[in-house]
Design an enzyme around this catalytic site. Structure first.
Site, PDB file in Angstrom:
ATOM      1  N   SER A 171       8.581 -19.008 -18.344  1.00  0.00           N
ATOM      2  CA  SER A 171       8.700 -20.377 -18.881  1.00  0.00           C
ATOM      3  C   SER A 171       7.418 -21.092 -18.426  1.00  0.00           C
ATOM      4  O   SER A 171       6.860 -20.749 -17.593  1.00  0.00           O
ATOM      5  CB  SER A 171       9.909 -21.170 -18.178  1.00  0.00           C
ATOM      6  OG  SER A 171       9.827 -22.466 -18.637  1.00  0.00           O
TER       7      SER A 171
ATOM      8  N   TYR B 237      14.233 -23.590 -10.309  1.00  0.00           N
ATOM      9  CA  TYR B 237      14.117 -22.810 -11.639  1.00  0.00           C
ATOM     10  C   TYR B 237      12.103 -22.583 -11.573  1.00  0.00           C
ATOM     11  O   TYR B 237      11.881 -21.562 -12.118  1.00  0.00           O
ATOM     12  CB  TYR B 237      14.550 -23.622 -12.727  1.00  0.00           C
ATOM     13  CG  TYR B 237      14.205 -22.937 -14.121  1.00  0.00           C
ATOM     14  CD1 TYR B 237      15.117 -22.171 -14.699  1.00  0.00           C
ATOM     15  CD2 TYR B 237      13.141 -23.471 -14.924  1.00  0.00           C
ATOM     16  CE1 TYR B 237      14.912 -21.592 -16.096  1.00  0.00           C
ATOM     17  CE2 TYR B 237      12.915 -22.907 -16.276  1.00  0.00           C
ATOM     18  CZ  TYR B 237      13.981 -21.754 -16.554  1.00  0.00           C
ATOM     19  OH  TYR B 237      13.495 -21.297 -18.035  1.00  0.00           O
TER      20      TYR B 237
HETATM   21  P1  NAD Z   1      20.996 -18.775 -22.127  1.00  0.00           P
HETATM   22  O1  NAD Z   1      21.757 -19.422 -20.996  1.00  0.00           O
HETATM   23  O2  NAD Z   1      21.443 -19.297 -23.525  1.00  0.00           O
HETATM   24  O3  NAD Z   1      21.147 -17.265 -22.115  1.00  0.00           O
HETATM   25  C1  NAD Z   1      21.197 -16.576 -21.030  1.00  0.00           C
HETATM   26  C2  NAD Z   1      21.839 -15.281 -20.926  1.00  0.00           C
HETATM   27  O4  NAD Z   1      21.785 -14.856 -19.449  1.00  0.00           O
HETATM   28  C3  NAD Z   1      23.383 -15.529 -21.060  1.00  0.00           C
HETATM   29  O5  NAD Z   1      23.878 -14.691 -21.988  1.00  0.00           O
HETATM   30  C4  NAD Z   1      23.917 -15.263 -19.736  1.00  0.00           C
HETATM   31  O6  NAD Z   1      25.187 -14.788 -19.713  1.00  0.00           O
HETATM   32  C5  NAD Z   1      22.968 -14.153 -19.074  1.00  0.00           C
HETATM   33  N1  NAD Z   1      23.115 -14.150 -17.575  1.00  0.00           N
HETATM   34  C6  NAD Z   1      22.946 -15.190 -16.900  1.00  0.00           C
HETATM   35  N2  NAD Z   1      23.076 -14.804 -15.658  1.00  0.00           N
HETATM   36  C7  NAD Z   1      23.106 -13.410 -15.468  1.00  0.00           C
HETATM   37  C8  NAD Z   1      23.207 -12.367 -14.637  1.00  0.00           C
HETATM   38  N3  NAD Z   1      23.310 -12.728 -13.254  1.00  0.00           N
HETATM   39  N4  NAD Z   1      23.321 -11.237 -14.956  1.00  0.00           N
HETATM   40  C9  NAD Z   1      23.273 -10.971 -16.256  1.00  0.00           C
HETATM   41  N5  NAD Z   1      23.037 -11.638 -17.309  1.00  0.00           N
HETATM   42  C10 NAD Z   1      23.155 -13.068 -16.884  1.00  0.00           C
HETATM   43  O7  NAD Z   1      19.416 -18.945 -21.898  1.00  0.00           O
HETATM   44  P2  NAD Z   1      18.271 -19.160 -23.125  1.00  0.00           P
HETATM   45  O8  NAD Z   1      17.929 -20.536 -23.384  1.00  0.00           O
HETATM   46  O9  NAD Z   1      18.636 -18.183 -24.148  1.00  0.00           O
HETATM   47  O10 NAD Z   1      16.936 -18.679 -21.998  1.00  0.00           O
HETATM   48  C11 NAD Z   1      16.802 -17.139 -22.018  1.00  0.00           C
HETATM   49  C12 NAD Z   1      15.424 -17.100 -21.180  1.00  0.00           C
HETATM   50  O11 NAD Z   1      14.372 -17.668 -21.848  1.00  0.00           O
HETATM   51  C13 NAD Z   1      15.770 -17.428 -19.767  1.00  0.00           C
HETATM   52  O12 NAD Z   1      15.004 -16.665 -19.162  1.00  0.00           O
HETATM   53  C14 NAD Z   1      15.182 -18.837 -19.770  1.00  0.00           C
HETATM   54  O13 NAD Z   1      14.882 -18.975 -18.536  1.00  0.00           O
HETATM   55  C15 NAD Z   1      13.844 -18.603 -20.548  1.00  0.00           C
HETATM   56  N6  NAD Z   1      13.524 -19.964 -21.299  1.00  0.00           N
HETATM   57  C16 NAD Z   1      14.217 -20.511 -21.980  1.00  0.00           C
HETATM   58  C17 NAD Z   1      13.751 -21.747 -22.725  1.00  0.00           C
HETATM   59  C18 NAD Z   1      14.510 -22.657 -23.682  1.00  0.00           C
HETATM   60  O14 NAD Z   1      14.001 -23.621 -24.048  1.00  0.00           O
HETATM   61  N7  NAD Z   1      15.682 -22.162 -24.093  1.00  0.00           N
HETATM   62  C19 NAD Z   1      12.707 -22.293 -22.449  1.00  0.00           C
HETATM   63  C20 NAD Z   1      11.627 -21.478 -21.290  1.00  0.00           C
HETATM   64  C21 NAD Z   1      12.144 -20.350 -20.873  1.00  0.00           C
END
Ligand code: NAD
Length: 247
Positions: A136, A149
């Site tokens: 991120s 985080y």
């Molecule tokens: P999200 O919360 O929509 O999806 C995360 C998924 O991970 C979910 O399906 C959840 O069930 C699964 N998960 C959570 N804990 C788990 C565990 N212990 N074991 C297995 N699965 C598990 O998140 P997102 O927004 O799609 O983000 C995806 C990735 O991108 C993450 O690593 C997040 O930190 C990163 N990210 C997202 C953004 C954003 O703006 N959405 C920005 C920067 C980084």
């Protein structure tokens, strides 16, 4: 292409976007997620090139069993995408921060990718595979009350280059750091559309989409990225390059 990719956190959001992109490129994709109920449904809807395996990425026994199931099913593993995270960046104000919360975030976001790498490394090495970790831009910049985080994602960047050195030359390991990605479902997006200001503040003129991340992940997993390892790639519409003075 007949190759097999394992994507964690794959049943919604950015993970699901990566899965869809890889399937369109001809990969067989294993969706790994803690949400078993949704996982079976989503994999079924994606068709015969998608397969679901339930696991909590923070639990070594579950990771080991899940990876063994994948190998039993497909007999090979060519790519690993560590995307699962507790993705809400906010924790309590520092003075009230519970150690349990800190440990949980570090467990899923940082220990998870380590465990996946540990249990997949021999198979990835056997096929000269590749790994991508989803970090991120919060590894570099912060809002208040996001210690756990930010630390987990900063740690993930360190883990990425350490793995690139340990697993090279057979396995390339890179990180993709998204900025603001609107990873909500189409229904949620329709209900609460983003404002013009939210889009316009980005040098690229818009908030990101899951496809912006997925396209880069797919390229990093491909042989076209054969000379690229240990690196971080920022996909944030230029936000971390924008200088901000309020006065
Ligand atoms: P999200 O919360 O929509 O999806 C995360 C998924 O991970 C979910 O399906 C959840 O069930 C699964 N998960 C959570 N804990 C788990 C565990 N212990 N074991 C297995 N699965 C598990 O998140 P997102 O927004 O799609 O983000 C995806 C990735 O991108 C993450 O690593 C997040 O930190 C990163 N990210 C997202 C953004 C954003 O703006 N959405 C920005 C920067 C980084």
């Amino acid at each position: 292409n007949g190759k097999v990719a394992l994507v964690t956190g794959a049943v919604r959001g950015i993970g699901l976007g990566i899965v869809a992109w890889l399937i369109a490129e001809g990969w067989q994709v294993v969706l790994a997620d803690i949400d078993r109920k949704r996982g079976s449904k989503v994999a079924k809807a994606l068709g015969s090139n998608a397969w679901f395996v339930g696991m909590d990425v923070a639990q070594e026994n579950q990771v080991a069993m899940g990876v063994a199931e994948v190998l039993g099913q497909f007999g090979r593993l060519d790519a690993l995408v560590c995307n699962a995270a507790l993705a809400d960046p906010y924790n309590s104000p520092l003075a009230e921060l519970k150690l349990g919360h800190w440990n949980q975030v570090l467990g899923v976001n940082l220990t998870g990718p380590l465990l996946l790498a540990k249990h997949c490394s021999a198979y990835l090495q056997a096929h000269r595979g590749a790994m991508v970790n989803i970090a991120s831009t919060r590894a570099h910049q912060s809002e208040p009350n996001s210690e756990a985080y930010a630390a987990s994602k900063g740690g993930l960047l360190g883990l990425t280059h350490a793995l690139a050195i340990s697993l090279g030359p057979d396995v390339r390991v890179n990180a993709v750091s998204p900025g603001w990605i609107d990873s909500r479902s189409p229904g949620e997006r329709q209900q609460a559309p983003l404002s013009a200001r939210s889009h316009a503040q980005h040098p690229a003129g818009r908030v990101g989409m899951v496809e912006d991340v997925a396209a880069l992940v797919a390229w990093l997993l491909s042989d076209r990225a054969g000379f690229v390892t240990g690196q971080e790639f920022i996909v944030d519409g230029g936000m971390t390059r924008k200088m901000i003075y309020l006065d």
